[in-house]
Write an enzyme that holds these catalytic residues in place. Structure first.
Site, short mmCIF file in Angstrom:
data_model
loop_
_atom_site.label_atom_id
_atom_site.label_comp_id
_atom_site.label_asym_id
_atom_site.label_seq_id
_atom_site.Cartn_x
_atom_site.Cartn_y
_atom_site.Cartn_z
N ARG A 228 -33.20 -9.87 148.85
CA ARG A 228 -34.16 -10.37 149.83
C ARG A 228 -34.02 -11.88 149.89
NH1 ARG A 228 -34.45 -5.99 151.63
NH2 ARG A 228 -36.22 -4.58 151.72
N GLU A 257 -36.15 -14.30 158.04
CA GLU A 257 -35.26 -13.66 159.00
C GLU A 257 -36.01 -13.03 160.18
OE1 GLU A 257 -33.40 -11.04 156.08
OE2 GLU A 257 -34.48 -9.34 156.94
N HIS A 275 -28.81 -8.95 158.04
CA HIS A 275 -29.50 -7.89 157.27
C HIS A 275 -28.95 -6.52 157.67
CE1 HIS A 275 -33.50 -6.76 155.08
NE2 HIS A 275 -32.54 -5.88 154.83
P1 NAP Z 1 -33.23 -0.61 141.86
O1 NAP Z 1 -32.38 0.56 141.54
O2 NAP Z 1 -34.68 -0.55 141.58
O3 NAP Z 1 -32.60 -1.87 141.12
C1 NAP Z 1 -33.25 -3.10 141.04
C2 NAP Z 1 -32.71 -3.88 139.85
O4 NAP Z 1 -33.33 -5.16 139.87
C3 NAP Z 1 -32.96 -3.22 138.50
O5 NAP Z 1 -31.76 -3.17 137.79
C4 NAP Z 1 -33.97 -4.16 137.83
O6 NAP Z 1 -33.65 -4.24 136.44
C5 NAP Z 1 -33.70 -5.50 138.52
N1 NAP Z 1 -34.88 -6.34 138.58
C6 NAP Z 1 -36.09 -6.03 139.09
N2 NAP Z 1 -36.94 -7.07 138.95
C7 NAP Z 1 -36.24 -8.05 138.33
C8 NAP Z 1 -36.57 -9.36 137.91
N3 NAP Z 1 -37.80 -9.88 138.07
N4 NAP Z 1 -35.61 -10.10 137.29
C9 NAP Z 1 -34.37 -9.58 137.11
N5 NAP Z 1 -34.00 -8.35 137.50
C10 NAP Z 1 -34.93 -7.59 138.10
O7 NAP Z 1 -33.12 -0.98 143.40
P2 NAP Z 1 -31.88 -0.79 144.39
O8 NAP Z 1 -31.95 0.54 145.03
O9 NAP Z 1 -30.62 -1.17 143.67
O10 NAP Z 1 -32.26 -1.89 145.50
C11 NAP Z 1 -32.41 -3.23 145.13
C12 NAP Z 1 -32.91 -4.08 146.28
O11 NAP Z 1 -31.86 -4.33 147.21
C13 NAP Z 1 -34.02 -3.49 147.16
O12 NAP Z 1 -35.29 -3.58 146.56
C14 NAP Z 1 -33.90 -4.33 148.43
O13 NAP Z 1 -34.70 -5.49 148.33
C15 NAP Z 1 -32.44 -4.71 148.45
N6 NAP Z 1 -31.71 -4.01 149.54
C16 NAP Z 1 -31.21 -4.75 150.56
C17 NAP Z 1 -30.52 -4.13 151.57
C18 NAP Z 1 -29.92 -4.91 152.69
O14 NAP Z 1 -29.78 -4.38 153.78
N7 NAP Z 1 -29.51 -6.16 152.46
C19 NAP Z 1 -30.36 -2.74 151.57
C20 NAP Z 1 -30.89 -2.03 150.53
C21 NAP Z 1 -31.56 -2.67 149.51
P3 NAP Z 1 -34.80 -4.49 135.34
O15 NAP Z 1 -35.89 -3.49 135.65
O16 NAP Z 1 -34.12 -4.28 134.04
O17 NAP Z 1 -35.23 -5.89 135.54
C1 8YV Z 2 -32.96 -2.00 155.77
C2 8YV Z 2 -33.20 -2.76 153.33
O1 8YV Z 2 -32.24 -2.85 156.61
O2 8YV Z 2 -33.42 -0.68 152.27
C3 8YV Z 2 -33.73 -1.86 152.27
O3 8YV Z 2 -34.45 -2.37 151.40
O4 8YV Z 2 -33.39 -3.93 153.28
C4 8YV Z 2 -32.38 -2.21 154.43
O5 8YV Z 2 -31.74 -1.03 154.09
C5 8YV Z 2 -34.38 -2.20 156.02
O6 8YV Z 2 -35.21 -1.65 155.09
C6 8YV Z 2 -34.71 -1.65 157.41
O7 8YV Z 2 -36.03 -1.72 157.66
#
Ligand code: NAP
Ligand code: 8YV
Length: 309
Positions: A228, A257, A275
């Site tokens: 994020r 954004e 994004h």
């Molecule tokens: P996840 O499986 O919950 O993984 C999150 C990781 O972040 C965990 O390994 C956790 O480890 C670590 N974490 C959480 N809080 C932390 C902190 N304060 N300091 C350091 N590490 C921390 O989640 P995911 O499915 O991989 O998704 C992660 C994130 O990616 C989403 O929440 C979203 O914001 C982002 N995302 C973005 C897009 C995009 O389109 N750009 C798409 C999908 C997701 P610990 O619990 O050990 O800290």
């Molecule tokens: C999407 C994301 O673009 O899954 C997330 O956390 O940031 C992205 O996959 C978004 O959530 C669409 O609303």
């Protein structure tokens, strides 16, 4: 049919599936939001791709489930949901491959200067000025993953395929992880060539990648953000990219954004995407399907598939 409030526009496949199973009320189309919410006192379901505030939850006393599109749910007021006994679902796992794929694409674009060299060719400079300057590569470099979760692990696997060394930082060490753990983010940033941020947004992670961390990454380091925009101190990052104190950045997410400082647009040590890490037909369909299946599960009294709370 049960009533459902859709907060903002959603993918066509989600809209169609919801219209088949619910009477859908479109919040974003209402001119008078208060009057709209006042008419939804008995509605139990919300579907959203743009969050759900505590105010909306409070205005819907019968609300039982907020089904959110996306794995990150920082724009859903989960605390208020918990207080009011409202369930929240998200869309984990189905998007991890797509997000990891774009991450590697951004990293390759940055180090091999794919975007800049494409422009070089199109501008006729290859012919006029000769070969493009030499670039760097992923092979042999060290990547530090900030957030070795579902997506982080997929990124790690792809980095290994590119013959990179992988290390990680999170709040807790993962006991059986094959990758070296850093308890301190700044210490990790000192030791890596690439810092890839893929932790959730929200108050707990705001500004995690601060001046100290970017300073540790340094003039030869590259920062990649898929998590994020709030994770990074964006004004400081821009200042350090301009001065050369930070080498390069690849960014898919931004604090405000789709707005961002136009200074970023002029930098050739930066690659930007809107994004779009999960934005493939296949993945977005899978995310939408999960939103609908969670709603239908709850409607028919079955357990939620991917509950957050
Ligand atoms: P996840 O499986 O919950 O993984 C999150 C990781 O972040 C965990 O390994 C956790 O480890 C670590 N974490 C959480 N809080 C932390 C902190 N304060 N300091 C350091 N590490 C921390 O989640 P995911 O499915 O991989 O998704 C992660 C994130 O990616 C989403 O929440 C979203 O914001 C982002 N995302 C973005 C897009 C995009 O389109 N750009 C798409 C999908 C997701 P610990 O619990 O050990 O800290
Ligand atoms: C999407 C994301 O673009 O899954 C997330 O956390 O940031 C992205 O996959 C978004 O959530 C669409 O609303």
């Amino acid at each position: 049919m049960d009533d459902l409030v859709m907060i903002g526009p959603m993918l066509a496949s989600v809209g169609e599936a919801l219209e088949k199973n619910f009477t859908v009320h479109k919040y974003w189309e209402a001119d008078d939001k208060d009057a709209f919410l006042a008419s939804q006192k008995d509605t139990r379901f919300v579907a959203t791709a743009s969050g759900c505030s505590g105010d909306i939850m409070r205005a819907m006393p019968a609300l039982k489930l907020v089904a959110s599109f996306g794995v990150g749910y920082d724009s859903v007021d989960v605390e208020t949901a918990k207080e009011r006994g409202i369930k929240v679902t998200n869309t984990p796992d189905v998007l991890s491959d797509a997000v990891a794929e774009l991450t590697l694409g951004l990293m390759l674009s940055l180090c091999r200067r794919i975007v800049a060299s494409d422009k070089y060719v199109r501008d006729g400079k290859w012919l006029a000025d000769g070969n493009y300057p030499l670039t760097s590569e992923l092979t042999g470099a060290t990547v530090g993953i900030l957030g070795l979760g579902r997506i982080g692990k997929e990124i790690a696997a792809r980095c290994q395929a590119f013959k990179m060394r992988v290390v990680y930082h999170g709040r807790t060490e993962q006991r059986f992880s094959p990758f070296p753990y850093y308890a301190d983010l700044e210490e990790m940033a000192k030791d890596v060539d690439w810092l890839v941020a893929v932790v959730p947004g929200g108050a707990g992670t705001a500004g995690l990648v601060n001046r100290k961390v970017m300073n540790a990454l340094g003039p030869k380091g590259s920062l990649v953000n898929l998590g994020r925009g709030s994770l990074i101190d964006e004004p400081v990052m821009i200042e350090m990219l301009k001065s050369g104190e930070l080498g390069a950045a690849a960014l898919d997410v931004f604090a405000e954004e789709p707005k961002m400082s136009e200074e970023l647009w002029a930098m050739d040590n930066v690659v930007l995407t809107p994004h779009s890490a999960s934005a493939t037909d296949k993945t977005r369909w899978g995310m939408g399907d999960l939103v609908v299946r969670n709603l239908l599960a709850h409607q028919s009294g079955n357990p939620l598939i991917t509950p957050v709370v």
